[in-house]
Enzyme design. Structure first.
Site, mmCIF file in Angstrom:
data_model
loop_
_atom_site.group_PDB
_atom_site.id
_atom_site.type_symbol
_atom_site.label_atom_id
_atom_site.label_comp_id
_atom_site.label_asym_id
_atom_site.label_seq_id
_atom_site.Cartn_x
_atom_site.Cartn_y
_atom_site.Cartn_z
ATOM 1 N N LYS A 33 0.846 -1.208 0.000
ATOM 2 C CA LYS A 33 0.000 0.000 0.000
ATOM 3 C C LYS A 33 0.881 1.258 0.000
ATOM 4 O O LYS A 33 2.092 1.189 0.275
ATOM 5 C CB LYS A 33 -0.887 -0.010 1.249
ATOM 6 C CG LYS A 33 -0.097 0.077 2.561
ATOM 7 C CD LYS A 33 -0.995 -0.115 3.781
ATOM 8 C CE LYS A 33 -0.169 -0.089 5.060
ATOM 9 N NZ LYS A 33 -0.992 -0.430 6.242
ATOM 10 N N TYR A 265 15.167 30.307 7.298
ATOM 11 C CA TYR A 265 14.014 31.029 7.860
ATOM 12 C C TYR A 265 14.020 31.006 9.382
ATOM 13 O O TYR A 265 14.291 29.977 10.003
ATOM 14 C CB TYR A 265 12.702 30.388 7.409
ATOM 15 C CG TYR A 265 12.434 30.477 5.936
ATOM 16 C CD1 TYR A 265 12.496 31.689 5.251
ATOM 17 C CD2 TYR A 265 12.078 29.340 5.222
ATOM 18 C CE1 TYR A 265 12.222 31.754 3.891
ATOM 19 C CE2 TYR A 265 11.797 29.398 3.866
ATOM 20 C CZ TYR A 265 11.881 30.613 3.205
ATOM 21 O OH TYR A 265 11.609 30.668 1.874
HETATM 22 C C1 LIG Z 1 -0.197 -1.477 6.872
HETATM 23 C C2 LIG Z 1 -0.792 -2.705 7.412
HETATM 24 C C3 LIG Z 1 0.004 -3.836 7.666
HETATM 25 C C4 LIG Z 1 1.501 -3.834 7.542
HETATM 26 O O1 LIG Z 1 2.041 -3.320 8.723
HETATM 27 P P1 LIG Z 1 3.621 -3.285 8.959
HETATM 28 O O2 LIG Z 1 3.782 -2.847 10.351
HETATM 29 O O3 LIG Z 1 4.146 -2.286 7.968
HETATM 30 O O4 LIG Z 1 4.103 -4.649 8.672
HETATM 31 C C5 LIG Z 1 -0.625 -5.004 8.052
HETATM 32 N N1 LIG Z 1 -1.953 -5.041 8.225
HETATM 33 C C6 LIG Z 1 -2.744 -3.974 8.031
HETATM 34 C C7 LIG Z 1 -4.195 -4.068 8.264
HETATM 35 C C8 LIG Z 1 -2.187 -2.759 7.641
HETATM 36 O O5 LIG Z 1 -2.975 -1.698 7.468
#
Ligand SMILES: *Cc1c(COP(=O)(O)O)cnc(C)c1O
Length: 376
Positions: A33, A265
């Site tokens: 994702k 800044y």
């Molecule tokens: C993003 C996500 C993961 C992966 O988590 P990590 O800590 O990056 O391994 C697993 N399950 C769900 C539901 C997530 O949203």
């Protein structure tokens, strides 16, 4: 030379192996994702598939659709969608496994799938304590019963039951056991209803390493495959992980400023003496958190150089005084990479920015080009 995020696909293969070694009895679901946490969804997905990963996971249906449209055809789970999601029909037609957390979302999937003449594969999600997505325990028996009824009339296949942990990054946290017990109870309800599941899954990357009791059939691993630490208590290298991303910038200008000169800044840093500084043409638009000014450092010619003054949208200033020889514009600065190189890591940037390495790699700016090595 230019600003660049180099993604080492061999590191991703290495990290997948490390997760497999940590969770030997489970299959791996590689989470891609958010553009593979900034690493590029399609090349990472392709690498994972080639490396024997059967399952990929994404949050949104749009991500799942994009992955299918890029040619991916293996098992793919998408878990975050709202009523009326414009990509639901496409995902059903594209053979995406869909997560369902409520009766309403079950009805919506069944209605759309029925309309399309498709029998969808569903993963029912139970909220075991994170209080985010997932059916509340009191709603679970009804959700299971309705899903089972749909299955019996040939309208869907319920292939998974799953949940997500709140504190897996803290080894020994009592809530992990409590969630595990809640999950077992949810599985018992599913079993009693007659569901025959292909996969039960609860673990994320931290749980893959720290909570073997949560592994079940599948571990959903995101951050670990990118070589960023999943645990609050361990560095990536301690877990045998290698940073997949090396983020570099090219010094745009090098000059000496006199003592008393304030930088960037807000004039939050003033040179105590004649100081050799470099202008790094990277800022918060590229993913460097503004809050990391006067805290972070980068690596130039193998030497850590502090980032002084505010990080602006497009640029920041680094002190080059400790680097041997005359650094020139055009030389490379490593913003973050693998710890073994002496560079700061994404996790270091997380510490400097009051966040976690996850956010550092994921928020890398769109205008930073990605280049890949280790393609096969
Ligand atoms: C993003 C996500 C993961 C992966 O988590 P990590 O800590 O990056 O391994 C697993 N399950 C769900 C539901 C997530 O949203």
């Amino acid at each position: 030379m230019a600003n660049l995020a180099r993604i080492d696909l061999d590191a991703i293969r290495h990290n997948l192996d490390a997760v497999r070694a940590a969770a030997p009895a489970a299959q791996v679901l590689a989470v891609v994702k958010a553009d593979a946490y900034g690493h590029g969804m399609v090349p990472v997905a392709r690498t994972a598939r080639e490396h024997g990963v059967q399952w990929l996971g994404v949050a949104t249906l749009a991500e799942a659709r994009a992955l299918r449209e890029a040619g991916d055809s293996g098992r793919l789970l998408a878990w975050l969608w709202a009523p009326g999601d414009p990509d639901l029909d496409a995902c059903l037609a594209l053979d995406v496994d869909i997560s369902v957390s409520s009766i309403d979302s079950l009805h919506e999937v069944l209605a759309r799938a029925g309309h399309l003449g498709i029998r969808p594969r569903l993963h029912l999600k139970i909220d075991t304590g994170l209080a985010r997505n997932g059916a509340a325990p009191q709603d679970w028996p009804l959700l299971v019963a309705e899903a089972r009824a749909a299955e019996q009339r040939g309208a869907a296949d319920v292939v998974g039951v799953w949940s997500h942990l709140a504190n897996a990054d803290q080894p020994g946290h009592a809530s992990v056991d409590a969630q595990q017990r809640q999950f077992d109870a949810a599985l018992a309800v599913a079993d009693d209803a007659g569901l025959v599941l292909e996969v039960r899954h609860l673990a994320n990357s931290p749980a893959a390493f720290a909570h073997p009791g949560t592994h079940h059939d599948l571990v959903r691993t995101g951050i670990a495959i990118y070589g960023v630490t999943p645990l609050a208590t361990a560095r990536a290298e301690d877990l045998g992980l290698r940073a997949a991303m090396t983020f570099t910038g090219t010094l745009a200008l090098v000059k000496t400023i006199p003592a008393g000169t304030s930088v960037s800044y807000g004039s939050t840093w003033t040179a105590p003496a004649h100081t050799r500084v470099g202008l790094l043409p990277l800022g918060y638009a590229d993913g460097l958190p503004r809050i990391a000014g006067n805290r972070a450092s980068v690596l130039v010619r193998g030497v850590r150089c502090p980032v002084v003054g505010r990080i602006a949208m497009d640029q920041c200033i680094v002190v080059l005084d400790d680097v041997h020889g005359q650094v020139r514009a055009g030389e490379e600065a490593i913003v973050f990479g693998d710890a073994s190189t002496g560079a700061p890591t994404a996790d270091d940037w997380g510490d400097w920015s009051e966040t976690i390495g996850y956010e550092i790699v994921t928020r890398l700016g769109q205008r930073v080009p990605r280049a890949y090595s280790g393609e096969r």
